[in-house]
Design a protein around this motif. Structure first.
Motif, PDB file in Angstrom:
ATOM      1  N   SER A  32       0.852  -1.181   0.000  1.00 40.69           N
ATOM      2  CA  SER A  32       0.000   0.000   0.000  1.00 40.69           C
ATOM      3  C   SER A  32       0.890   1.235   0.000  1.00 40.69           C
ATOM      4  CB  SER A  32      -0.901   0.005   1.234  1.00 40.69           C
ATOM      5  OG  SER A  32      -1.752  -1.098   1.225  1.00 40.69           O
ATOM      6  N   MET A  38       4.012   7.168  -4.754  1.00 37.06           N
ATOM      7  CA  MET A  38       3.462   7.075  -6.108  1.00 37.06           C
ATOM      8  C   MET A  38       3.930   8.235  -6.981  1.00 37.06           C
ATOM      9  SD  MET A  38      -0.423   5.870  -5.620  1.00 37.06           S
ATOM     10  CE  MET A  38      -0.862   4.253  -5.056  1.00 37.06           C
ATOM     11  N   ARG A  91       5.076  -3.312 -12.387  1.00 40.42           N
ATOM     12  CA  ARG A  91       5.177  -2.944 -10.983  1.00 40.42           C
ATOM     13  C   ARG A  91       4.124  -1.884 -10.720  1.00 40.42           C
ATOM     14  NH1 ARG A  91       8.284   1.001  -8.455  1.00 40.42           N
ATOM     15  NH2 ARG A  91       9.365   1.420 -10.389  1.00 40.42           N
ATOM     16  N   CYS A  92       3.390  -2.035  -9.634  1.00 44.67           N
ATOM     17  CA  CYS A  92       2.368  -1.034  -9.326  1.00 44.67           C
ATOM     18  C   CYS A  92       3.043   0.287  -8.973  1.00 44.67           C
ATOM     19  CB  CYS A  92       1.445  -1.518  -8.207  1.00 44.67           C
ATOM     20  SG  CYS A  92       2.205  -1.570  -6.586  1.00 44.67           S
ATOM     21  N   CYS A  95       5.115   0.946  -5.672  1.00 44.89           N
ATOM     22  CA  CYS A  95       5.529  -0.320  -5.038  1.00 44.89           C
ATOM     23  C   CYS A  95       7.029  -0.526  -5.209  1.00 44.89           C
ATOM     24  CB  CYS A  95       4.780  -1.499  -5.642  1.00 44.89           C
ATOM     25  SG  CYS A  95       3.017  -1.482  -5.273  1.00 44.89           S
ATOM     26  N   ARG A 100       2.082  -7.505  -9.821  1.00 44.08           N
ATOM     27  CA  ARG A 100       0.792  -6.833  -9.960  1.00 44.08           C
ATOM     28  C   ARG A 100       0.075  -6.829  -8.629  1.00 44.08           C
ATOM     29  NH1 ARG A 100      -1.866  -6.371 -15.065  1.00 44.08           N
ATOM     30  NH2 ARG A 100      -0.316  -6.588 -16.664  1.00 44.08           N
ATOM     31  N   LYS A 101      -0.730  -5.791  -8.415  1.00 44.03           N
ATOM     32  CA  LYS A 101      -1.540  -5.728  -7.215  1.00 44.03           C
ATOM     33  C   LYS A 101      -2.586  -6.830  -7.266  1.00 44.03           C
ATOM     34  CE  LYS A 101      -1.934  -2.438  -4.701  1.00 44.03           C
ATOM     35  NZ  LYS A 101      -1.475  -2.250  -3.346  1.00 44.03           N
ATOM     36  N   THR A 104      -5.883  -6.235  -9.202  1.00 47.97           N
ATOM     37  CA  THR A 104      -5.745  -6.280 -10.655  1.00 47.97           C
ATOM     38  C   THR A 104      -5.778  -7.720 -11.147  1.00 47.97           C
ATOM     39  OG1 THR A 104      -4.383  -4.300 -10.549  1.00 47.97           O
ATOM     40  CG2 THR A 104      -4.316  -5.556 -12.589  1.00 47.97           C
TER      41      THR A 104
END
Length: 110
Positions: A32, A38, A91-92, A95, A100-101, A104
């Motif tokens: 998270s 991000m 890669r998210c 992260c 992948r998350k 998804t």
């Protein structure tokens, strides 16, 4: 001469990017990331990783005859091209682990 090398490099990079479509089945991750993580990832890290992927592809092409003779062309490709490409494209956002998350992955299975 430079134009021929440029065309060859563009064709090789395009072929590598098309080959990465199979990476859509990467393992699921549980992270998270924060908004700052991000933003930093999107603005600074992804462009740097894309440049690393491109430079790695160029280095791989130059070193390919030598690594083929040494028998480690696959290992060199994974290290110089596939590793940075996974970190860039699979890669998210924000992260630290490639993958992948979970949400998804679940959506694509339905």
């Amino acid at each position: 001469m430079i134009r021929k090398i440029s065309r060859t490099m563009v064709a090789t990079i395009a072929a590598c990017l098309l080959a990465f479509s199979s990476l859509g089945h990467a393992r699921a991750i549980d992270e998270s990331p924060s908004a700052l993580a991000m933003t930093t990832d999107a603005v600074i890290l992804r462009p740097a990783l894309l440049a690393t992927t491109i430079v790695g592809a160029a280095v791989y092409l130059v070193s390919l005859p030598f690594s083929a003779l040494g028998g480690n062309a696959g290992e060199a490709g994974k290290t110089l091209v596939v590793g940075p490409a996974k970190a860039t494209f699979v890669r998210c956002l924000g992260c630290t682990i490639s993958g992948r998350k979970q949400e998804t992955v679940e959506q694509s299975n339905n």
